[in-house]
Enzyme design. Structure first.
Site, PDB file in Angstrom:
ATOM      1  N   GLU A   1       0.806  -1.079  -0.010  1.00 29.87           N
ATOM      2  CA  GLU A   1      -0.055  -0.010   0.040  1.00 29.87           C
ATOM      3  C   GLU A   1       0.977   1.303   0.060  1.00 29.87           C
ATOM      4  OE1 GLU A   1      -2.570  -0.113   3.296  1.00 29.87           O
ATOM      5  OE2 GLU A   1      -3.503  -2.129   2.468  1.00 29.87           O
TER       6      GLU A   1
ATOM      7  N   SER B   1       8.102  -2.438   2.846  1.00 27.22           N
ATOM      8  CA  SER B   1       8.538  -3.468   3.766  1.00 27.22           C
ATOM      9  C   SER B   1       7.998  -3.480   5.018  1.00 27.22           C
ATOM     10  CB  SER B   1      10.025  -2.607   3.903  1.00 27.22           C
ATOM     11  OG  SER B   1      10.817  -2.181   2.791  1.00 27.22           O
TER      12      SER B   1
ATOM     13  N   THR C   1       1.833  -6.055  -9.497  1.00 20.03           N
ATOM     14  CA  THR C   1       1.998  -7.096 -10.700  1.00 20.03           C
ATOM     15  C   THR C   1       0.542  -7.646 -11.194  1.00 20.03           C
ATOM     16  OG1 THR C   1       4.286  -7.301 -10.077  1.00 20.03           O
ATOM     17  CG2 THR C   1       3.779  -8.846 -11.602  1.00 20.03           C
TER      18      THR C   1
ATOM     19  N   ALA D   1       2.331   1.045   3.148  1.00 17.75           N
ATOM     20  CA  ALA D   1       2.979   0.026   3.740  1.00 17.75           C
ATOM     21  C   ALA D   1       3.695  -0.993   2.571  1.00 17.75           C
ATOM     22  CB  ALA D   1       1.981  -0.873   4.493  1.00 17.75           C
TER      23      ALA D   1
ATOM     24  N   THR E   1      12.858  -5.954  -0.237  1.00 14.13           N
ATOM     25  CA  THR E   1      14.088  -5.257  -0.691  1.00 14.13           C
ATOM     26  C   THR E   1      15.178  -6.002  -0.241  1.00 14.13           C
ATOM     27  OG1 THR E   1      14.408  -3.984   1.152  1.00 14.13           O
ATOM     28  CG2 THR E   1      12.830  -2.852  -0.486  1.00 14.13           C
TER      29      THR E   1
ATOM     30  N   GLU F   1       8.573 -17.650  -3.085  1.00 13.22           N
ATOM     31  CA  GLU F   1       8.684 -16.224  -3.744  1.00 13.22           C
ATOM     32  C   GLU F   1      10.004 -15.951  -4.054  1.00 13.22           C
ATOM     33  OE1 GLU F   1       6.304 -13.263  -2.090  1.00 13.22           O
ATOM     34  OE2 GLU F   1       6.782 -11.816  -3.682  1.00 13.22           O
TER      35      GLU F   1
HETATM   36  C1  LIG Z   1       7.505  -3.078 -10.460  1.00 17.07           C
HETATM   37  C2  LIG Z   1       7.191  -3.470  -9.026  1.00 17.07           C
HETATM   38  C3  LIG Z   1       6.344  -4.640  -8.999  1.00 17.07           C
HETATM   39  C4  LIG Z   1       5.711  -4.823  -7.561  1.00 17.07           C
HETATM   40  N1  LIG Z   1       4.961  -5.965  -7.634  1.00 17.07           N
HETATM   41  C5  LIG Z   1       4.180  -6.012  -6.381  1.00 17.07           C
HETATM   42  C6  LIG Z   1       3.126  -6.810  -6.314  1.00 17.07           C
HETATM   43  O1  LIG Z   1       2.617  -7.873  -7.146  1.00 17.07           O
HETATM   44  N2  LIG Z   1       2.465  -7.234  -5.098  1.00 17.07           N
HETATM   45  C7  LIG Z   1       2.985  -6.445  -4.060  1.00 17.07           C
HETATM   46  O2  LIG Z   1       2.322  -6.481  -3.010  1.00 17.07           O
HETATM   47  N3  LIG Z   1       3.781  -5.522  -4.039  1.00 17.07           N
HETATM   48  C8  LIG Z   1       4.393  -5.200  -5.146  1.00 17.07           C
HETATM   49  N4  LIG Z   1       5.806  -4.343  -5.322  1.00 17.07           N
HETATM   50  C9  LIG Z   1       5.776  -3.420  -4.130  1.00 17.07           C
HETATM   51  C10 LIG Z   1       7.454  -3.978  -3.440  1.00 17.07           C
HETATM   52  O3  LIG Z   1       7.268  -5.127  -2.954  1.00 17.07           O
HETATM   53  C11 LIG Z   1       7.793  -2.757  -2.583  1.00 17.07           C
HETATM   54  O4  LIG Z   1       8.029  -1.918  -3.251  1.00 17.07           O
HETATM   55  C12 LIG Z   1       8.797  -3.155  -1.736  1.00 17.07           C
HETATM   56  O5  LIG Z   1       8.538  -4.210  -0.712  1.00 17.07           O
HETATM   57  C13 LIG Z   1       9.431  -1.903  -0.909  1.00 17.07           C
HETATM   58  O6  LIG Z   1       8.270  -1.258  -0.253  1.00 17.07           O
HETATM   59  P1  LIG Z   1       8.308   0.457  -0.448  1.00 17.07           P
HETATM   60  O7  LIG Z   1       8.259   0.606  -1.855  1.00 17.07           O
HETATM   61  O8  LIG Z   1       7.084   0.882   0.216  1.00 17.07           O
HETATM   62  O9  LIG Z   1       9.679   0.895   0.071  1.00 17.07           O
HETATM   63  P2  LIG Z   1      10.215   1.317   1.583  1.00 17.07           P
HETATM   64  O10 LIG Z   1       9.621   0.222   2.561  1.00 17.07           O
HETATM   65  O11 LIG Z   1       9.513   2.738   1.853  1.00 17.07           O
HETATM   66  O12 LIG Z   1      11.430   1.181   1.384  1.00 17.07           O
HETATM   67  C14 LIG Z   1      12.367   2.266   1.280  1.00 17.07           C
HETATM   68  C15 LIG Z   1      13.834   1.913   1.514  1.00 17.07           C
HETATM   69  O13 LIG Z   1      14.086   1.747   2.921  1.00 17.07           O
HETATM   70  C16 LIG Z   1      14.763   0.609   3.171  1.00 17.07           C
HETATM   71  N5  LIG Z   1      14.034   0.180   4.387  1.00 17.07           N
HETATM   72  C17 LIG Z   1      12.910  -0.158   4.733  1.00 17.07           C
HETATM   73  N6  LIG Z   1      12.793  -0.632   5.927  1.00 17.07           N
HETATM   74  C18 LIG Z   1      14.097  -0.921   6.319  1.00 17.07           C
HETATM   75  C19 LIG Z   1      14.577  -1.676   7.503  1.00 17.07           C
HETATM   76  N7  LIG Z   1      14.137  -2.284   8.576  1.00 17.07           N
HETATM   77  N8  LIG Z   1      15.997  -1.726   7.387  1.00 17.07           N
HETATM   78  C20 LIG Z   1      16.896  -1.185   6.361  1.00 17.07           C
HETATM   79  N9  LIG Z   1      16.178  -0.610   5.333  1.00 17.07           N
HETATM   80  C21 LIG Z   1      15.051  -0.552   5.259  1.00 17.07           C
HETATM   81  C22 LIG Z   1      14.301  -0.219   1.871  1.00 17.07           C
HETATM   82  O14 LIG Z   1      15.182  -1.389   1.664  1.00 17.07           O
HETATM   83  C23 LIG Z   1      14.402   0.871   0.749  1.00 17.07           C
HETATM   84  O15 LIG Z   1      15.783   0.801   0.433  1.00 17.07           O
HETATM   85  C24 LIG Z   1       6.321  -4.166  -6.613  1.00 17.07           C
HETATM   86  C25 LIG Z   1       7.011  -3.076  -6.659  1.00 17.07           C
HETATM   87  C26 LIG Z   1       7.548  -2.710  -7.909  1.00 17.07           C
HETATM   88  C27 LIG Z   1       8.378  -1.482  -8.097  1.00 17.07           C
END
Ligand SMILES: Cc1cc2nc3c(=O)[nH]c(=O)nc-3n(C[C@H](O)[C@H](O)[C@H](O)COP(=O)(O)OP(=O)(O)OC[C@H]3O[C@@H](n4cnc5c(N)ncnc54)[C@H](O)[C@@H]3O)c2cc1C
Length: 381
Positions: free
Chosen positions: A129, A134, A160, A132, A369, A246
């Site tokens: 979301e 990571s 996706t 939400a 990530t 996954e």
């Molecule tokens: C092309 C694409 C396809 C996707 N497909 C899907 C899908 O099919 N279904 C779905 O549900 N999601 C999907 N996602 C979402 C994807 O899983 C998330 O973007 C990812 O989990 C990161 O979440 P965020 O973008 O909110 O980044 P954030 O959580 O905001 O992270 C930002 C940065 O902070 C770092 N960070 C966060 N927490 C920590 C921590 N505890 N310690 C150290 N570093 C941290 C992260 O590593 C990252 O570098 C997709 C994303 C993309 C771009």
């Protein structure tokens, strides 16, 4: 060099590889440029893949699947990823199906799996979301029980297969008071569902044939039978259990893309000439190719071991996390070197290595990530 073959291959899988490879060459590759332009894969391709028996190959026959194991699925990942076919989201489709297989009631398995195996239903995983990613415990999309239904309100992003999906594995909050145990999974069929809306198909750096989308839910009503496993509050537990599967699919796609990029680059440097010789004859080119071939082989050996462990039921969370972060980091470095050896042509989208480079970047971001992978590994030390 002697052709390399994975330790888990056998005659049966070799025949499957031939059939899958023919399918990819005839039913996918000719449409790939159009898919990239329209930002989605044709639904008909899903049905053709289902008819050919290439969907849910590792799901038991009694639920409409192929009755194989992850090695059968791996063949499809490899044959698409090596050719840079990145729009066809069979990974999330299979993963969604595995949640049903592993946690669904008998009735749920019989209801959804055969239709997912035939391509009638196209799966997506809807967890992330705007607030939400990571931190999945921050999920706010809520589902409130109202008689025989759940009423869903909220939104998802980066999904996706989002635009074409007809069944969502939707992670919702069923209890606002408990961040972790308040999450549940609903399997939601989206066809003619009042209050459900697909938002933008997002404009991305790579994976341009993928319909990664936003999803919106406004008073969407689904029957209580949609609750995966029939018990509220199990969402987090269910998610944790299936993550190694996954993560291995991502690592496998990564190593197969590396193999495809290296093979393409070896071919290219033999043809391209500069200073009166093939660029492949320069010592720098030969050494770079030796390096990327070595890294790719090391990655493949590790991934093959993980595949064998997954098939044996022994792949643990930390090992899968290691494969995910390390292979996808290497994928980006290897494809970057391959692109460099293509010179300016490597920067042009009509070249496979260019598209693979753009596609590779997100591998370090989704599926958890790479930083989260290291967090998981370090916690176990
Ligand atoms: C092309 C694409 C396809 C996707 N497909 C899907 C899908 O099919 N279904 C779905 O549900 N999601 C999907 N996602 C979402 C994807 O899983 C998330 O973007 C990812 O989990 C990161 O979440 P965020 O973008 O909110 O980044 P954030 O959580 O905001 O992270 C930002 C940065 O902070 C770092 N960070 C966060 N927490 C920590 C921590 N505890 N310690 C150290 N570093 C941290 C992260 O590593 C990252 O570098 C997709 C994303 C993309 C771009």
């Amino acid at each position: 060099m002697k052709p390399f073959e994975s330790t888990w291959m056998d005659d049966d899988l070799r025949m499957l590889r031939e059939a899958v490879s023919r399918f990819v060459e005839t039913e996918m590759l000719p449409h790939e440029a159009r898919w990239r332009a329209q930002h989605r894969v044709d639904r008909e391709t899903w049905q053709s893949a289902g008819q050919a028996g290439f969907l849910l190959m590792d799901v038991p026959v009694e639920y409409g699947g192929g009755g194989g194991d992850f090695r059968h699925e791996a063949v499809l990942y490899e044959e698409t990823a090596r050719r840079g076919i990145s729009g066809f989201g069979q990974g999330v489709h299979s993963i969604a199906a595995h949640y049903v297989l592993n946690y669904g009631t008998e009735q749920q398995k019989r209801r959804w799996l055969p239709r997912m195996a035939s391509g009638e239903l196209i799966g997506a995983i809807a967890m992330t979301e705007p607030g939400a990613g990571s931190d999945l415990k921050g999920i706010r999309t809520k589902a409130v029980r109202d008689g025989d239904h759940y009423v869903i309100n909220g939104s998802k992003i980066f999904i996706t297969n989002g635009a074409i999906a007809t069944i969502l594995m939707l992670v919702v909050r069923t209890d606002a008071s408990d961040r972790s145990r308040g999450l549940s999974i609903l399997m939601v069929e989206t066809g003619d569902l009042p209050g459900y809306r697909v938002g933008r198909v997002l404009d991305k750096m790579g994976l341009t044939a993928q319909d990664t989308a936003e999803l919106f839910f406004e008073d969407v009503r689904v029957p209580v039978g949609s609750l995966l496993g029939g018990e509220e509050g199990k969402g987090m537990h269910q998610l944790m259990g299936d993550l190694p599967y996954e993560r291995l699919t991502i690592a496998l796609g990564g190593v197969a893309a590396m193999e495809g990029a290296v093979a393409e680059t070896v071919r290219y440097v033999k043809e391209r000439k500069a200073f009166g010789q093939a660029i492949g004859e320069f010592q720098n080119t030969r050494f770079k190719l030796a390096e990327v071939t070595t890294v790719t082989r090391v990655a493949r050996t590790f991934v093959d071991r993980c595949i064998e462990q997954l098939v044996a039921g022994t792949l643990d969370t930390e090992t899968a996390a290691m494969a995910k972060w390390w292979v996808t980091d290497m994928q980006q470095q290897v494809i970057d070197e391959c692109l460099q050896l293509h010179g300016g042509y490597g920067y042009m989208n009509e070249y496979l290595v260019c598209r693979m480079f753009a596609d590779s970047r997100v591998q370090r971001i989704y599926g958890g990530t790479n930083e989260i992978m290291k967090e998981l590994i370090s916690r176990a030390l």
